[in-house]
Enzyme design. Structure first.
Site, short mmCIF file in Angstrom:
data_model
loop_
_atom_site.label_atom_id
_atom_site.label_comp_id
_atom_site.label_asym_id
_atom_site.label_seq_id
_atom_site.Cartn_x
_atom_site.Cartn_y
_atom_site.Cartn_z
N THR A 62 0.83 -1.21 0.00
CA THR A 62 0.00 0.00 0.00
C THR A 62 0.86 1.26 0.00
O THR A 62 1.88 1.33 0.68
CB THR A 62 -0.90 -0.02 1.24
OG1 THR A 62 -1.70 -1.20 1.18
CG2 THR A 62 -1.80 1.20 1.30
N GLY A 101 2.89 -2.93 8.70
CA GLY A 101 3.14 -3.17 10.12
C GLY A 101 4.60 -3.50 10.33
O GLY A 101 5.26 -4.06 9.44
N GLU A 343 -6.06 -5.53 4.11
CA GLU A 343 -6.10 -6.76 3.28
C GLU A 343 -7.35 -6.81 2.41
O GLU A 343 -8.01 -7.84 2.31
CB GLU A 343 -6.01 -8.00 4.16
CG GLU A 343 -4.64 -8.30 4.64
CD GLU A 343 -3.64 -8.33 3.51
OE1 GLU A 343 -2.67 -7.58 3.61
OE2 GLU A 343 -3.84 -9.06 2.53
#
Lengths: 577, 577
Positions: A62, A101, A343
């Protein structure tokens, strides 16, 4: 129930990291991507390092300006045949990687999704392993701009990060080349099938179903235990205050989502089995991959939505005390709500499934063979939806969910055709019909979940008494889901208004039947207090003592007098006297 | 639109205090309670001090173990005629006051709700003004145990606190004695009517409606502006990526809640007018007070629920970026969600209204005169629900909402009777019917809101073009609400399944009509960037620049290398090599 390997892992990490496990992406994304997309040689190198925690990897897809539309990613990887390296760049602000993350502070490697350019041609997005921090000093490497993205609704201990590249060179061998390849001279070798890249996505979404069930089980445990401790008002004058779990409205908040945790759990098990079968076939026959992919899209969307809504309903059922961090319900909501957008954003996921359903409908109309998950469309084609009667039985309701899905799919196909006939382009017709298309995919997912829940319970090898409770849970789930969509059933099945009252009554009876076992069921999840982290949901029921203890640890209680009094409050108070 | 005094106040405090205004309870609860329950002499003393910010007051009712059931509060105030003082005590852990805003660090006075004991008799709960901190040093006074309750889902800058008493003495004149009194010798003089204490509750709930509209307006502004900046995917191959606001599914998420902010705003205005009328009558005729109280109970519940759901839908519509604190949407959700449980938990509120509706139904059946808000029950009594036909018109739909409410109320009354005839006590029958009773009250509230929205827009003095847009918003709101409850309309009105498809189509047309004005409508709310506090929703649309700027201020980016690397991460990585 939660003793599968993933469950144990989640338990352990939950009891150490309150709001998320900072090595999680290494396990759930980095390693699976190496397995799915790396050559045997690449796997030999990187998988060992990652699974051994010699390096910490993350997955950087992303970008600040690009999420859903992966083809629109802006990060570039240009191949330089002279040095046999790729050169990575972030040409714009919007091309910065955003969200991965562990990226903020933990990871030192990342799989980066970038547009591959070689021999003057862009071949679209590919995956590259990029070292981002020095293994000894952990300092960002030259050309790497890295940081943490700031605070969020939840998952505070996962250090989501941003990442930009300025002429960062990586060896050719760092492109994951199991399928597509770039040769030494820069020639591009295309993947035999673009279906092959689905694997990791499907895997992650199956894991997300497991997590959704897990969040719901935790929230149910906290709220049901608290509701057995908390007393409020008297039902009959003169009697003791009542455990709030005895209120029918409280049961109606909690038990359907307790049931939903089982529904999603069984859905996850069925999906995992399907996934394992398909993966075993992956090297050869790929026929079942699209069906599984489309199924997981809508299941991911529906299960994460149910989980988020369920966790929040559990939180609200605890009244004001559910608002406190020490209940752990806000943190659980942070997890559950996050899953609705990461996701694959849920609406996008549902539209993805809808596209498959529209094709399936055409195939059904054309009399073609149907894959198992859409076989019910055949029945819908063969006149009056297959059902001649409605008898409020479980089997009838399960078929009813399929009829609703088929009815909505048919309606959408007709609306699409009508709009195209009226002169709209297929793309515009799609957009104009998209609200109903989303509802098709939702109905399809619900039909799958209720069928798998009912079937799994029926086939479950358990004692009579356990099976009775599981059947109550599955019956409650299907009745609750039906009554929340009664309009659809009145429109697309032979259910009549009078049935609604009867089914409502049935559902209320099941709520009272589940009441005596409710605490036992959640105790059966066997969550340790360290994992639940909830003053409201602890095993011993010492709710108020634990809340007081948690408050006493608040940093704002460290000093009896906050410094803000002398600095701000006193001057204000005195200025007005 | 937000320029009323309360609106301006909220604007200003929002731009200073991110997550709540620590003096808010002084204005919204302490002062109104003094007005509502204090004698003229008490008002002369305390109102001046509070409104002048010479003291900071809060309102301490809820206890650790007691929320909804006010009669069950445990804090005691014993009158001692020798010294003409009340002695306050917290006899148990569960009797500690818990939750009052500003109590943790800001307030130095509190209105405390406690059980009044005098001459050996308990007279139930009464209100007492208690000084809790020294005016000079701000230290807690002797016998006062005070602290902050810890972190929460939101409202972080309102320092909610706990409060315990150990033989705290206050003068007799500190009991608020506008109605009930304790004389010098300890004799108790009863209030002429217990209805008189409703005033403050009604006032606060009307203000909560205003706030619900305000939260929705803010969230809509952020999400609609972001959706005009954010681009994603192409509808037609080869074209630029599309503003996500052009997706019908995005419009379907955002515009109904934009409309809801207007619906609630108009509902708040109507409620405020009713409240002002009733308050003007308060010294004399109290007949309309119960009706207003019951109405505000269900409106508080429904409007806060819609607001919380709407804010969260706006947040989710922004994808992952809505999860970031810098979007300000998590903080807005914290406000909106908190309102669902404070000042009357929503299910309790709905059951309160349901009790009134059951009485009203008996009155309607008995042919008695009906108060305005339940007059529609008369029509329902007079055979086939008053409606002979269904024509999809706005007027027809508004009547349809009343028919649904009447149908559900009738059904509940019948179910209650049936259960009592079967031998259940009225209390058990009530509990067994309570899921449907809640739904009655919801339907009643929806009927009120849609009617007031449609009527207010029709009577609104505006240009033709503005009125067109307002009518689109009210039409959208009623269609959206109907389609979400289509089962009820199919059951309780003459609406037919074919109408559902037509109404769905009508709704989709309105979405496309609103699209060109959407940004204009939210700009019309005139929120300053300082108030919105959102990187996604700022006036200039520089979303990505502002997100990057916000991230750069994250404390975790202060040092390029977090100390956790040397302490924890490096030993882990090296131990595995």
């Amino acid at each position: 129930m939660w003793t599968c390997r993933n469950g144990v892992m989640t338990h352990v990490t939950n009891s150490i990291f309150k709001d998320g496990y900072p090595f999680y992406l290494n396990t759930i994304m980095f390693a699976p991507a190496v397995i799915g997309q790396g050559t045997p040689e690449q796997q030999a190198i990187w998988l060992k390092k990652a699974l051994n925690y010699e390096i910490i990897g993350t997955f950087a897809q992303t970008e600040l300006g690009h999420g859903t539309f992966i083809r629109g990613l802006e990060t570039t990887a240009h191949y330089d045949p002279r040095t046999q390296e790729f050169i990575l760049n972030s040409p714009t602000l919007t091309s910065y990687k955003w969200w991965p993350g562990s990226l903020g502070h933990t990871a030192n490697y990342a799989i980066v999704v970038a547009q591959l350019h070689t021999q003057g041609v862009c071949h679209g997005i590919h995956l590259f392993i990029v070292q981002i921090r020095d293994e000894e000093t952990h300092e960002p490497l030259p050309g790497i701009k890295i940081g943490e993205i700031g605070t969020k609704l939840g998952m505070h201990t996962i250090n989501n990060g941003f990442l930009g590249f300025e002429n960062v060179r990586i060896p050719r061998e760092h492109m994951l080349m199991k399928y597509s390849k770039v040769l030494e001279d820069g020639s591009y070798v295309r993947s035999p099938s673009n279906r092959l890249t689905y694997g990791t996505m499907i895997f992650v979404r199956v894991v997300m179903l497991q997590h959704s069930a897990f969040y719901l089980a935790k929230a149910s445990t906290i709220a049901i235990r608290y509701s057995a401790v908390r007393r409020q008002c008297t039902i009959k004058p003169g009697e003791l205050e009542v455990q709030i779990l005895d209120y029918r409205t409280q049961q109606y908040k909690l038990f359907p989502y307790l049931a939903a945790s089982f529904a999603i759990r069984f859905t996850a098990i069925c999906s995992w089995n399907m996934y394992s079968e398909v993966i075993a076939e992956l090297e050869g026959d790929l026929e079942r991959l699209p069906e599984l992919h489309e199924l997981l899209c809508c299941l991911k969307a529906i299960c994460t939505t149910i989980a988020a809504h369920g966790v929040e309903t559990c939180r609200l059922s605890c009244g004001g005390h559910g608002y406190m961090t020490c209940s752990n319900l806000p943190s659980l909501y942070g997890f559950a709500a996050g899953a609705c957008t990461y996701e694959g954003e849920n609406t996008v996921m549902l539209l993805q499934t809808a596209r498959y359903l529209m094709k399936a409908w055409q195939q059904a109309v054309g009399g073609m063979a149907m894959t198992p998950t859409v076989a019910y469309l055949k029945q819908a084609i063969s006149g009056n939806n297959g059902l001649q009667y409605w008898d409020n039985s479980t089997a009838c309701i399960v078929r009813g969910f399929q009829e609703v899905a088929a009815g909505k799919i048919k309606q959408c196909a007709e609306n699409m055709s009508k709009r195209i006939q009226e002169g709209f382009s297929p793309q515009d017709a799609w957009n104009m019909t998209s609200i109903e298309l989303v509802q098709c995919a939702e109905a399809h997912a619900h039909a799958f979940i209720v069928e798998k829940f009912v079937t799994s319970v029926a086939e479950f090898n358990a004692s009579v008494s356990l099976k009775t409770v599981l059947t109550q849970l599955s019956d409650l789930y299907i009745l609750f889901s039906l009554l929340h969509n009664s309009g659809d059933f009145l429109m697309y099945t032979n259910m009549k208004p009078v049935d609604v009252s009867n089914l409502q009554n049935q559902m209320e009876i099941i709520l009272s039947q589940l009441r005596p076992n409710a605490v036992g069921i959640v105790d059966g999840f066997d969550f340790h207090d360290e994992t639940l982290r909830s003053a409201l949901g602890a095993w011993d029921g010492q709710v108020y003592e634990r809340m007081f203890e948690a408050a006493s640890k608040s940093p704002l209680n460290k000093d009896p007098l906050n410094e803000s009094f002398q600095k701000y409050l006193k001057p204000l108070l005195k200025s007005n006297m």
